[in-house]
Design a protein around this motif. Structure first.
Motif, PDB file in Angstrom:
ATOM      1  N   TYR B1054       0.900  -1.390   0.002  1.00 15.10           N
ATOM      2  CA  TYR B1054      -0.018   0.410   0.012  1.00 15.10           C
ATOM      3  C   TYR B1054       0.473   1.210   0.375  1.00 15.10           C
ATOM      4  O   TYR B1054       0.675   2.571   0.058  1.00 15.10           O
ATOM      5  N   TYR B1055       2.406   0.828   0.026  1.00 11.74           N
ATOM      6  CA  TYR B1055       2.793   2.319  -0.375  1.00 11.74           C
ATOM      7  C   TYR B1055       3.685   2.237  -1.145  1.00 11.74           C
ATOM      8  O   TYR B1055       4.412   1.433  -1.839  1.00 11.74           O
ATOM      9  N   SER B1056       3.560   3.250  -1.557  1.00 12.07           N
ATOM     10  CA  SER B1056       4.707   3.770  -2.298  1.00 12.07           C
ATOM     11  C   SER B1056       6.013   3.931  -2.212  1.00 12.07           C
ATOM     12  O   SER B1056       6.552   4.477  -0.714  1.00 12.07           O
ATOM     13  N   PRO B1060       6.790  10.054  -5.055  1.00 11.26           N
ATOM     14  CA  PRO B1060       6.676  10.788  -6.251  1.00 11.26           C
ATOM     15  C   PRO B1060       7.196  12.059  -6.747  1.00 11.26           C
ATOM     16  O   PRO B1060       7.224  12.867  -5.859  1.00 11.26           O
ATOM     17  N   PRO B1062       6.719  15.215  -8.034  1.00 10.56           N
ATOM     18  CA  PRO B1062       6.575  16.467  -7.717  1.00 10.56           C
ATOM     19  C   PRO B1062       6.417  16.436  -6.402  1.00 10.56           C
ATOM     20  O   PRO B1062       6.541  17.801  -5.619  1.00 10.56           O
ATOM     21  N   TYR B1063       6.568  15.951  -5.911  1.00  9.61           N
ATOM     22  CA  TYR B1063       6.407  15.853  -4.123  1.00  9.61           C
ATOM     23  C   TYR B1063       7.693  15.532  -3.951  1.00  9.61           C
ATOM     24  O   TYR B1063       8.592  15.289  -3.990  1.00  9.61           O
ATOM     25  N   TYR B1069       3.412  14.279  -0.486  1.00  6.08           N
ATOM     26  CA  TYR B1069       2.377  12.793  -1.105  1.00  6.08           C
ATOM     27  C   TYR B1069       0.896  12.632   0.183  1.00  6.08           C
ATOM     28  O   TYR B1069       0.630  11.975  -0.647  1.00  6.08           O
ATOM     29  N   GLU B1070       1.275  12.338   0.801  1.00  9.25           N
ATOM     30  CA  GLU B1070       0.588  11.783   1.956  1.00  9.25           C
ATOM     31  C   GLU B1070      -1.160  12.773   1.753  1.00  9.25           C
ATOM     32  O   GLU B1070      -1.747  11.998   1.672  1.00  9.25           O
ATOM     33  N   THR B1072      -1.388  14.543  -0.294  1.00  4.19           N
ATOM     34  CA  THR B1072      -2.850  14.519  -1.757  1.00  4.19           C
ATOM     35  C   THR B1072      -3.534  12.975  -1.741  1.00  4.19           C
ATOM     36  O   THR B1072      -4.596  12.929  -2.050  1.00  4.19           O
ATOM     37  N   LEU B1073      -3.147  12.148  -0.994  1.00  5.79           N
ATOM     38  CA  LEU B1073      -3.857  11.149  -0.769  1.00  5.79           C
ATOM     39  C   LEU B1073      -5.441  11.026   1.144  1.00  5.79           C
ATOM     40  O   LEU B1073      -5.728  10.366   0.715  1.00  5.79           O
ATOM     41  N   LYS B1074      -5.106  12.203   1.278  1.00  5.41           N
ATOM     42  CA  LYS B1074      -5.871  12.666   2.286  1.00  5.41           C
ATOM     43  C   LYS B1074      -7.160  12.388   2.170  1.00  5.41           C
ATOM     44  O   LYS B1074      -7.762  11.461   2.756  1.00  5.41           O
ATOM     45  N   ALA B1075      -8.006  13.601   0.847  1.00  7.88           N
ATOM     46  CA  ALA B1075      -9.066  13.342   1.386  1.00  7.88           C
ATOM     47  C   ALA B1075      -9.941  11.789   0.256  1.00  7.88           C
ATOM     48  O   ALA B1075      -8.856  12.253  -0.631  1.00  7.88           O
ATOM     49  N   PRO B1076     -10.469  11.120   0.921  1.00 10.72           N
ATOM     50  CA  PRO B1076     -11.472  10.394  -0.396  1.00 10.72           C
ATOM     51  C   PRO B1076     -11.874  11.631  -1.381  1.00 10.72           C
ATOM     52  O   PRO B1076     -12.009  12.473  -1.413  1.00 10.72           O
TER      53      PRO B1076
END
Lengths: 452, 1114
Positions: B1054-1056, B1060, B1062-1063, B1069-1070, B1072-1076
């Motif tokens: 589940y982890y990159s 990536p 741009p971050y 990066y996290e 960007t994944l926060k809000a569903p």
């Protein structure tokens, strides 16, 4: 007095048709929807998988030419229309929707047809072709109708040039076109002599491309590895860019008029800002053989390139690697590719004499979609985009089955590049005087820019 | 030739223009009756040509002497010579000559052309240029036969006309130049002479038309008149064959011109600079000296011209062959940078010619001649106009030719390079116009094709509006117009609606007004009432009022208590909080809000009273602490203020305060001691645990300890009592330093006095004198003296003082000049002393030796500050006292650490115990090093006079060395390290693979004698991959790291693997994944917004390349 009665309309609880969707109340209480990250991840993974499952980019192979297709033009005012010229001098016009030839001139040119283009104008059904037989021919579907016996129709006009032509492109608005031979000539459609000659140096020009947004600017690339910019207003060359290897094709970005992409012999596609050509703005590296043609999508966001390695690749113009690779079993070296003007399809012409029609996005399906469907697709796209760095999803999204040849070649290339790099590093390491400066990848292929 | 002159004198342009216009009219008028022939012109030209060579006075004389018969010939020759010699114009016809002669050749702007022109001679020759031409004229006339008088007349007229034209003509400079011709050198003189000339002119005037307006010097008529006069007056001088005559002749000529002008157009009396200049010029006439000079210049000019001739020829050849010779010359001159123009030359010659004529005319001195002149005048005018036109044409050609002559073209290659460079720059510029559009597109959240008209980004609102207008069809426009006319436009409708909404009935309005009036009335009344009440001065009333208020409040509180106990609680809490805040904010004078509130309620309420008393006490203490009662002026300030403020306890003495506090402390202590005995049974809830023996033992131990402490403290208090008795109030207030207290104890009056003076300070360094023994104890005196003492001390030594409070903290740093800096936070500078004698109040972070040396319990060491409890402070005080007593007993040194005024010159030096040598206290009575009382403060600056006793004074005066600070900072590192190691060890143990003993206790282990314990225990070996071997741990060799080996591997996917592109950080990066994104977690709207793709295209729609309207038309 109002009489209240218990009554329910049947419409409230029955579906009119089977496909009717009953509206369900939705509760967005987070308590009811736990584990959002995990769930979305799973959805993204599924979406990626579904995408790959539906990835069927090849739409049609249009056969008809006998020799390889070496030139191609899309009609800027007609989505359906594609004109191709083949190695045996045949000219064909295709209808992409009908997937068939709608007009043909079997012996349009003696020798190879090096370029075709349309004459600007909405109403104009004329188009031009140049060949190695030193002629520019003006055709019209209406005026030079195909005879029943299949002989070559009459040209509207034929202009003789002094040299074998290598490319042609048209002005966006005016009935002007530019041809390339050993020089770039600008012609008026109505005149048999070029109205302007643009020269700089004496080498053969490979092709010429006119800017469709900044309409007076054109670029040519020559066998002397140069890319030359011209301006029609001053009728003079502007600047010359010399690269390490020669360029095969140029495409101007229709949405960013100062940007153009070049298909280079060194397997790469380069994008340039015409104002600062001392470095490429982007280097797109994935092909394993010379890139023969490149074309911007009409949105200016994407690129398609055809290569001598028998593949077509699609790129995000801003990224360094292709987002997709198209290949077909019998597809030979690709000499021309075009993005259709609705941004949905890609057409490629190759050595195998077939014209191929591809989807621009392999798993996308056209057709009317319901809102829900559209929303689902968009949601899936977003999810894929969000989780594309997560190993599992990335693996699914990036996985492509490519021909062994390509795979091997890319591996070999990788090794070669690495060893080259290593060698350089070693040299650098043992070099006292720092004679090998590190050159950025974007400058590596550029030998110089000059106005002199 | 006129150019340079022009540079010397500038005339206002407007004036010139006017002049031109006026004179143009004149010329036209004249043009009607001109009979002069071309031949005259030719003469003139020839005359010019010849004039070159001869600039003799004799010649001039001859010329002057009425020999105008051969004018024609002479002039022609002159012209020829000019042409041939100077410009190599070979075949000049008479016709051409005419053209050359024509004055329009003067047209060119001479300034430009002549800018770079300089003659062989010096600049002083400039004015001579003109003269040269004149001389030429004269020459020519000289050479020719003087056969034709009439001709002369005509000639003169013609030339006059020319000049008139000149003035009128296109060349503005001509006028100036004419006027300046002769006055460049003697301009000022000329001006000076002007009036004189005029007067002379008045005398000799013949022309009646100009007899009138003489006086205004600027009037044209006046100047004209003067010209005329001159012309007429000249003949008298002619016989002199003087150069002056020649110039006079010139003047005459000019004056003639003007005269005729005047006669033709009577109203022509513009006040012109031209005329002024003309008059100036005229003024030159009589001045022989000037003339001589000019002649000399003229010579120079002629020679310069001849010298320049070859160059001109070259230029001419280079010029356009088609161009007329004159033009060619002109061009050549220009191109050479020689600002000589043929027209100028011709003009000069012409004028010179006319000059000659004039002179002749003048010599005739016949009024009959005037008529002839006028006849010829008209002819010549016509002729001249023709000529002018022609020359104009030629000029134009010349100009063109001039334009055509450029540097030889560059090599094509170079030219191309330059072209390309320029073209590239231009194209770049043009292409860059897209930049904003492109940037906007690149940054856009969403792009929709083909509807996304990219040009819109660039276009202004205006253009948008314009576009909108255009988009309307004819019918739409008509409809819009009609709507507008009928008041149905959006705006109008809105206004109407607003008005409608505003509509109210009359009744409504009346009602509202009434309400408003009522409100105003009430407000007014209440205001009045408030004013009246505010005016009442009666205290009784105020008291009553206050009581009323309080009562009301009480009632309210009661009510709240009954109705809303929660609220009541809250209010009480608030009050308590307020009080706490007050305590914190040092407002403890019973003047605070809380105290005021409490004062009337505290009757009979012991707790409240006690609290208030405490508050007061606290206030005292804090005040003392703040101002550090030992000090001088502040003490007095404080005390004064204190007494002033404390209304109710005005007589409350520091003595009393202390006594009170002490007694209370003692009572408290004893109470505590007593209570401790009975404490144990109170621990009912913990009976089970506390009932255990070891617990009880521990508790007992602790209790004993506490008891001992309390006992100690009480004893100290008791002992303090004695001090108080002995030393009086000063001690009690100042918490007298022990040394001084001791001295007081020893009943040394001196010592006591000095104590009183120094206010408990231990002063280092000189300047402190022993006080008189009869020092009074009064507060005021005491304070004053303390002040004076400290002042003396500080002033004499110019030192900085650091005051330490009882906890060894620097409370104040006072500089010698009386500035006192209060530190924001007390800084501890009190190190534990080396010797065990006075090591009591050590500072734990300052030294190790202290810890080793002192027998003091570290647990007892506390720094006192604001937050310390009263008890703590009290005990600390006692402790310090005890310490000092002990120290005193040993050495008699005042080892006080409480209030020490330290002299620190530039910096405070606090030596480490090893380095420190001694404290040299103010009394100089301390001998031994070990008596330093834990503080080593060096007086650096004035150390000499005091620090004699120092033996091992530290070299480094820095108080806190880096080492000290580092030591302090990492004081407890070892502990942490140990803790960490233990933790790691535990974790390693825990995570190590363990064998499991599956033996069930009791099973198979039978008891009894003779029974062997079971040997084969069931032990489960650790499975593969279970746990982590100690040696295989990733952190096995990493001393200060614990790596968690317990992460479940299943989550890896589940982890990159890396952040990536741009971050930059995982967090980014996290984020960007926060809000569903899904609709389960978003509203429908936001969901659809979130999932909107960046680029949208429509199937089957052609997307055209970007285009903006301005760019389309290319």
């Amino acid at each position: 007095m109002k009489v209240k009665a218990l009554s329910r309309s049947t419409t409230e609880f029955t579906r009119e048709t089977k496909s009717d969707i009953q509206k369900l109340p939705r509760n967005i209480d987070p308590e009811l929807h736990p584990l959002e990250r995990a769930r979305e991840y799973k959805r993204a993974l599924n979406a990626a998988k579904v995408e790959r499952m539906f990835a069927k980019p090849f739409l049609a192979g249009l056969s008809g030419h006998i020799d390889g297709i070496y030139s191609m033009a899309k009609n800027p005012w007609d989505l359906d229309n594609i004109i191709t010229g083949s190695g045996d001098g045949e000219l064909r016009m295709w209808s992409l929707t009908a997937q068939e030839t709608i007009w043909r001139a079997p012996e349009a040119h003696r020798g190879i047809v090096k370029g075709v283009c349309n004459v600007p104008g909405n109403e104009s059904d004329r188009f031009l072709s140049v060949g190695t037989d030193k002629t520019v021919k003006v055709w019209s579907r209406s005026e030079s109708a195909v005879a029943a016996d299949g002989t070559t129709p009459e040209t509207v006009a034929t202009y003789n040039g002094k040299h074998a032509f290598s490319g042609i492109d048209h002005h966006r608005h005016r009935p002007i076109f530019a041809t390339s031979s050993s020089l770039v000539e600008v012609w008026d459609v109505e005149r048999s002599e070029p109205v302007a000659n643009l020269t700089w140096g004496a080498d053969t020009i490979n092709t010429v491309a006119m800017n469709q947004a900044e309409v007076n600017v054109l670029a040519s690339c020559g066998t002397d590895r140069s890319i030359i910019l011209y301006d029609l207003r001053t009728s003079s060359p502007l600047a010359k860019l010399v690269m390490a290897l020669s360029t095969n094709a140029i495409s101007w970005n229709p949405m960013e008029p100062f940007v153009f992409a070049t298909a280079n012999e060194d397997h790469n596609v380069y994008t340039f800002d015409m104002r600062r050509m001392d470095h490429a703005t982007n280097v797109l590296r994935d092909h394993v053989s010379a890139v023969m043609d490149v074309d911007y999508s009409p949105t200016g966001q994407e690129l398609v390139s055809g290569s001598y390695d028998r593949t077509v690749r699609l790129w995000n113009a801003s990224s360094g690697h292709s987002r997709d690779i198209y290949h077909a079993k019998r597809m030979q070296r690709v000499f021309c590719v075009k993005y259709t003007l609705d941004n949905k399809y890609v057409v490629s012409g190759s050595d195998d004499s077939n014209l191929r029609l591809w989807r621009a996005r392999a798993s996308e399906r056209v057709g009317i979609k319901s809102n829900r469907e559209r929303a689902t697709i968009e949601y899936a796209e977003k999810l894929k985009d969000r989780f594309k760095y997560v190993p599992e999803v990335r693996k699914v999204l990036r996985q492509r089955n490519v021909p062994t040849m390509i795979k091997k070649a890319s591996q070999t290339k990788q090794v070669m590049l690495q060893s080259r790099k290593r060698k350089e590093e070693n040299q650098r390491k043992h070099d006292k005087h720092d004679t090998k400066p590190r050159v950025p990848e974007r400058r590596k292929a550029i030998l110089g820019v000059t106005t002199k | 030739m006129r150019g340079p002159r022009k540079t010397t004198t500038r005339l206002p342009k407007t004036g010139r223009g006017n002049n031109k216009a006026a004179k143009g009219n004149v010329a036209k008028g004249k043009g009607k009756s001109v009979d002069t022939s071309k031949s005259q012109q030719n003469h003139m030209g020839k005359g010019k040509g010849k004039g070159k060579q001869r600039s003799n006075q004799d010649d001039l004389d001859v010329f002057d002497a009425e020999d105008s018969d051969g004018d024609d010939l002479v002039r022609r020759r002159m012209l020829e010579r000019v042409a041939v010699r100077d410009y190599e114009v070979e075949n000049i016809d008479s016709e051409d000559d005419e053209e050359i002669d024509s004055d329009d050749a003067f047209d060119d702007d001479d300034a430009d052309r002549f800018g770079g022109y300089s003659f062989n001679g010096s600049s002083s020759k400039r004015p001579a240029k003109r003269d040269a031409s004149n001389a030429g004229d004269s020459d020519g006339s000289d050479n020719s036969d003087n056969d034709n008088d009439n001709d002369n007349d005509n000639d003169s007229e013609a030339s006059d006309e020319e000049i008139a034209d000149d003035f009128e003509g296109e060349d503005s400079d001509n006028i100036v130049d004419l006027s300046e011709m002769l006055d460049a050198d003697s301009g000022s003189e000329a001006e000076a002479d002007k009036d004189q000339k005029k007067s002379s002119g008045k005398r000799k005037k013949t022309d009646k038309s100009h007899s009138g307006p003489l006086s205004p010097p600027q009037s044209a008529s006046a100047s004209l008149l003067s010209f005329n006069d001159l012309a007429l007056s000249n003949p008298a001088d002619d016989s002199d064959s003087d150069s002056g005559n020649k110039i006079n002749g010139l003047d005459n000529e000019e004056s003639d011109v003007f005269a005729r002008m005047g006669s033709d157009s009577d109203s022509d009396s513009d006040s012109d600079s031209d005329s002024d200049n003309a008059s100036e010029m005229a003024s030159d006439g009589p001045e022989d000296k000037d003339d001589a000079e000019k002649l000399a210049k003229l010579d120079g000019f002629v020679s310069s011209i001849s010298a320049r001739a070859p160059k001109r020829r070259f230029v001419e050849e280079a010029g356009d062959g088609a161009a007329e010779d004159e033009n060619a010359v002109g061009i050549g001159l220009q191109s050479k940078g020689v600002s000589l123009n043929i027209s100028d030359l011709l003009g000069d010659f012409g004028s010179g010619n006319s000059n000659g004529d004039d002179i002749m005319g003048a010599t005739n001195e016949d009024s009959d001649k005037e008529d002839n002149r006028k006849e010829g005048e008209k002819q010549s005018a016509r002729e001249i106009r023709k000529l002018r036109d022609h020359v104009e044409k030629l000029e134009r050609v010349a100009k063109k030719a001039h334009a055509g002559v450029v540097a030889a073209p560059l090599a094509k290659r170079l030219q191309d390079q330059m072209d390309r460079k320029v073209a590239y720059d231009q194209t770049k510029k043009s292409v860059s116009e897209w930049q904003t559009t492109v940037d906007a597109n690149r940054a856009a959240e969403h792009l929709s094709f083909p509807h996304n008209i990219s040009g819109v980004h660039n276009s202004t609102t205006k253009s948008l509006i314009a576009g909108a207008d255009q988009s309307k069809s004819e019918m739409e426009r008509q409809i819009a117009e009609i709507l507008l006319q009928s008041g149905m436009s959006e705006e109008q409708q809105r206004q109407y609606e607003e008005l409608e909404l505003k509509k109210v009935s009359a009744e409504e309005v009346r009602k509202r007004q009434h309400e408003l009036r009522m409100m105003r009335e009430l407000m007014f009344r209440s205001e009045q009432k408030a004013k009246r009440i505010a005016k009442i001065k009666s205290k009784a009333y105020r008291r009553i009022l206050k009581k009323q208020k309080l009562r009301a409040e009480d009632k309210e509180m009661e009510r709240i208590k009954e109705q809303d106990p929660e609220m009541y609680e809250m209010l009480l809490e608030k009050m308590a909080q307020k009080r706490a805040e007050e305590r914190m904010s040092l407002r403890h004078k019973n003047t605070g809000k809380w105290a005021k509130e409490m004062a009337p309620r505290s009757h009979g309420d012991e707790d409240t009273q006690q609290a208030m008393r405490d508050q007061l006490e606290q206030h005292d203490k804090l005040k003392r602490k703040i101002y550090d009662l030992g000090s001088d002026e502040e003490l007095s300030d404080y005390e004064a203020g204190h007494e002033k403020n404390d209304d109710d306890a005005s007589d409350s003495d520091a003595d009393q305060t202390f006594e009170e506090a002490r007694s209370r402390a003692i009572s408290k202590l004893s109470a505590e001691m007593n209570s401790k005995d009975e404490e144990i049974p109170d621990d009912a809830p913990h009976k089970a645990l506390f009932g255990m023996k070891f617990m009880q033992n521990a508790m007992q131990r602790r209790r004993d300890e506490n008891l001992r402490d309390a006992q100690l403290m009480r004893d100290e208090f008791a002992s303090l009592e004695a001090d108080v008795d002995d030393d009086g109030r000063a001690i009690s207030i100042n918490r007298q330093s022990s040394g001084k207290a001791n001295s007081a104890k020893a009943a040394s009056i001196d010592g006591a006095a000095s104590t009183g003076q120094s206010q408990g300070r231990m002063t280092f360094g000189g300047g402190l004198k022993k006080r008189d023994s009869n020092q009074k104890d009064q507060d005021q005196d005491h304070a004053q003296e303390g002040k004076s003492a400290s002042n003396k001390a500080s002033l004499s030594s110019a030192i900085k003082r650091v005051r330490l409070n009882e906890a060894g903290q620097i409370g104040q740093v006072a500089s010698g000049s009386g500035h006192r800096v209060k530190l924001a936070e007390p800084v501890s500078v009190l190190p534990a002393k080396a010797s065990s004698k006075s090591a009591e109040s050590k500072n734990p972070w300052l030294s190790k030796e202290a810890g080793a040396g002192s027998g003091q319990r570290s647990g007892k060491l506390r720094q006192l500050d604001k937050d310390s409890t009263q008890l703590d402070k009290l005990s600390a005080k006692l402790r310090s006292k005890r310490i000092s007593q002990a120290a005193d007993g040993g050495s008699g040194v005042s080892g006080s650490v409480e209030n020490v005024l330290l002299d620190v010159n530039n910096m405070m030096s606090l030596d480490r115990p090893a380095q420190r040598s001694s404290v040299d206290d103010g009394n100089e009575d301390g001998g031994s090093d070990s008596d330093a009382g834990g503080i080593e403060l060096q007086h650096v600056g004035n150390g000499k006079n005091k620090n004699k006793s120092k033996k091992k004074q530290a070299a480094n005066p820095n108080a806190f060395t880096q080492r000290d600070l580092v030591e302090q900072a990492f004081a407890e590192d070892e502990i942490v390290e140990k803790e960490f190691e233990a933790e790691k060890e535990a974790l390693i143990e825990q995570e190590a693979p363990k064998a499991k003993d599956l033996t069930l206790p009791g099973w198979g282990s039978w008891g009894g004698t003779g029974i062997q314990p079971k040997k084969n225990k069931i032990v489960l070996k650790p499975a593969d991959g279970e746990g982590v071997e100690k040696s295989k741990r990733a952190d096995a060799k990493l001393g200060s790291v614990i790596i968690n080996h317990n992460v479940p591997k299943s989550t890896y996917k589940y982890y990159s693997t890396n952040v990536p592109f741009p971050y930059y950080t995982p967090d980014q990066y996290e984020e960007t994944l926060k809000a569903p994104l899904g609709k389960e977690w978003n509203t429908a709207k936001s969901h659809s917004k979130i999932i909107k793709p960046r680029v949208m295209t429509k199937a089957g729609r052609i997307i055209n390349p970007i285009a903006i309207p301005s760019k389309k038309k290319q």
